[in-house]
Each structure stands twice: as structure tokens, then as C-alpha cells.
Design a protein around this motif. Structure first.
Motif, PDB file in Angstrom:
ATOM      1  N   ILE A  81      -1.594   6.153   3.387  1.00  0.00           N
ATOM      2  CA  ILE A  81      -3.006   5.186   4.042  1.00  0.00           C
ATOM      3  C   ILE A  81      -3.342   6.039   4.596  1.00  0.00           C
ATOM      4  O   ILE A  81      -5.622   6.322   3.959  1.00  0.00           O
ATOM      5  CB  ILE A  81      -2.611   4.008   4.715  1.00  0.00           C
ATOM      6  CG1 ILE A  81      -1.723   2.525   4.244  1.00  0.00           C
ATOM      7  CG2 ILE A  81      -3.964   3.502   5.695  1.00  0.00           C
ATOM      8  CD1 ILE A  81      -1.252   1.879   5.264  1.00  0.00           C
ATOM      9  N   GLU A  82      -3.115   7.146   4.974  1.00  0.00           N
ATOM     10  CA  GLU A  82      -3.600   8.468   5.223  1.00  0.00           C
ATOM     11  C   GLU A  82      -4.856   8.476   4.528  1.00  0.00           C
ATOM     12  O   GLU A  82      -5.755   9.486   4.587  1.00  0.00           O
ATOM     13  CB  GLU A  82      -3.200   9.399   6.242  1.00  0.00           C
ATOM     14  CG  GLU A  82      -2.262   8.782   7.877  1.00  0.00           C
ATOM     15  CD  GLU A  82      -2.021   9.693   8.396  1.00  0.00           C
ATOM     16  OE1 GLU A  82      -1.548  10.779   7.366  1.00  0.00           O
ATOM     17  OE2 GLU A  82      -0.590   9.468   9.548  1.00  0.00           O
ATOM     18  N   GLN A  83      -4.775   9.367   3.655  1.00  0.00           N
ATOM     19  CA  GLN A  83      -4.990   9.286   2.132  1.00  0.00           C
ATOM     20  C   GLN A  83      -5.598   8.882   1.845  1.00  0.00           C
ATOM     21  O   GLN A  83      -7.197   9.714   0.980  1.00  0.00           O
ATOM     22  CB  GLN A  83      -3.890  10.845   0.981  1.00  0.00           C
ATOM     23  CG  GLN A  83      -4.486  11.547  -0.085  1.00  0.00           C
ATOM     24  CD  GLN A  83      -3.190  11.582  -1.010  1.00  0.00           C
ATOM     25  OE1 GLN A  83      -3.157  11.172  -1.601  1.00  0.00           O
ATOM     26  NE2 GLN A  83      -2.662  12.922  -0.734  1.00  0.00           N
ATOM     27  N   ALA A  84      -5.604   7.900   1.361  1.00  0.00           N
ATOM     28  CA  ALA A  84      -6.811   7.061   0.460  1.00  0.00           C
ATOM     29  C   ALA A  84      -7.829   7.204   1.794  1.00  0.00           C
ATOM     30  O   ALA A  84      -8.750   7.010   1.387  1.00  0.00           O
ATOM     31  CB  ALA A  84      -6.577   5.768   1.024  1.00  0.00           C
ATOM     32  N   ARG A  85      -7.325   6.918   3.374  1.00  0.00           N
ATOM     33  CA  ARG A  85      -8.837   6.185   4.085  1.00  0.00           C
ATOM     34  C   ARG A  85      -9.498   7.974   4.029  1.00  0.00           C
ATOM     35  O   ARG A  85     -10.750   8.278   4.012  1.00  0.00           O
ATOM     36  CB  ARG A  85      -8.436   6.076   5.931  1.00  0.00           C
ATOM     37  CG  ARG A  85      -9.536   6.693   6.979  1.00  0.00           C
ATOM     38  CD  ARG A  85      -8.839   5.543   7.954  1.00  0.00           C
ATOM     39  NE  ARG A  85      -8.081   4.923   8.232  1.00  0.00           N
ATOM     40  CZ  ARG A  85      -6.892   5.170   8.442  1.00  0.00           C
ATOM     41  NH1 ARG A  85      -5.885   6.210   8.971  1.00  0.00           N
ATOM     42  NH2 ARG A  85      -5.801   4.334   8.066  1.00  0.00           N
TER      43      ARG A  85
END
Length: 122
Positions: A81-85
């Protein structure tokens, strides 16, 4: 231990939707950002290994190891999620897990396709 100790997936407050499907009803993909993943490696705990070795002789669930695996999967998804965001996505489609074990511990990788979703009418 509570059932939440063994659950998975992002929290309801997560800014990035994560699904295992290729699409989301009522939404369309406006832009494909690309592949994203979250990786974590956990070492084996000597105490839980000894306890699980003894328990495995008698059968039954190894709850300590189950909880550790659930925590490891949750951490991998958080990193996904951190990478996608960070790349500007608001969703991850076709999320999957890959798990491998070795003498030193367990590796869990959560991966999928980061996208920007919009309402289907837009």
C-alpha cells in the motif's frame, strides 16, 4: 487470542483499495501505474520453534506460528500500500501473496497492479 490476531488485509481506513479481483464493480481503471509489491522476511523464533516442534508431535494448530504468519502478511500488504500510494495509485488489483521458507525464516511478498480507479460514469 482474538480472531483479529489472525485476520488479514488493510484496515477500513486505508487510502488504497486492495482487491484480489481484476476489476471493481462500479469503477473503471483510468490509469495503470504498474506492478507494486511489499516484501518482508521474518526470522524464526527459537522459543516458538521448540514449542511448535513439541505440539506437532501431538497435533493441533500451531497458534503462535499462525499469528506470526498473519502479522507477516499484514506487514507485506502495508508495504504494498505504501508503494502504491507513493506512486499515485488509489487501488491495487489482482493482489497475491508469495510465501517461501528457508532455514533462516519466512519470506512473504504481496504483489499486484497499482491503478487509479474512477467511478464508471466518469
Amino acid at each position: 487470542m482474538d480472531i483479529e490476531d489472525f485476520g488479514g488485509g488493510p484496515s477500513a481506513e486505508a487510502e488504497v483499495l486492495v482487491v484480489t479481483t481484476d476489476d471493481v464493480p462500479g469503477r473503471r481503471v483510468a490509469r495503470v501505474v504498474g506492478e507494486v509489491f511489499g516484501l518482508t522476511v521474518r526470522s524464526r523464533n527459537l522459543g516458538s520453534q521448540i514449542g511448535s516442534g513439541i505440539k506437532s508431535m501431538f497435533g493441533g494448530e500451531l497458534r503462535g506460528l499462525s499469528k506470526t504468519l498473519a502479522e507477516t502478511r499484514a506487514q507485506a500488504v502495508e508495504r504494498l500500500i505504501e508503494q502504491a500510494r507513493a506512486r499515485g495509485a488509489n487501488a491495487v488489483l489482482a493482489m497475491r501473496y508469495e510465501v517461501s521458507t528457508a532455514d533462516f525464516g519466512t519470506e512473504v511478498c504481496a504483489y499486484g497492479t497499482a491503478v487509479v480507479l474512477v467511478d464508471a460514469d466518469s
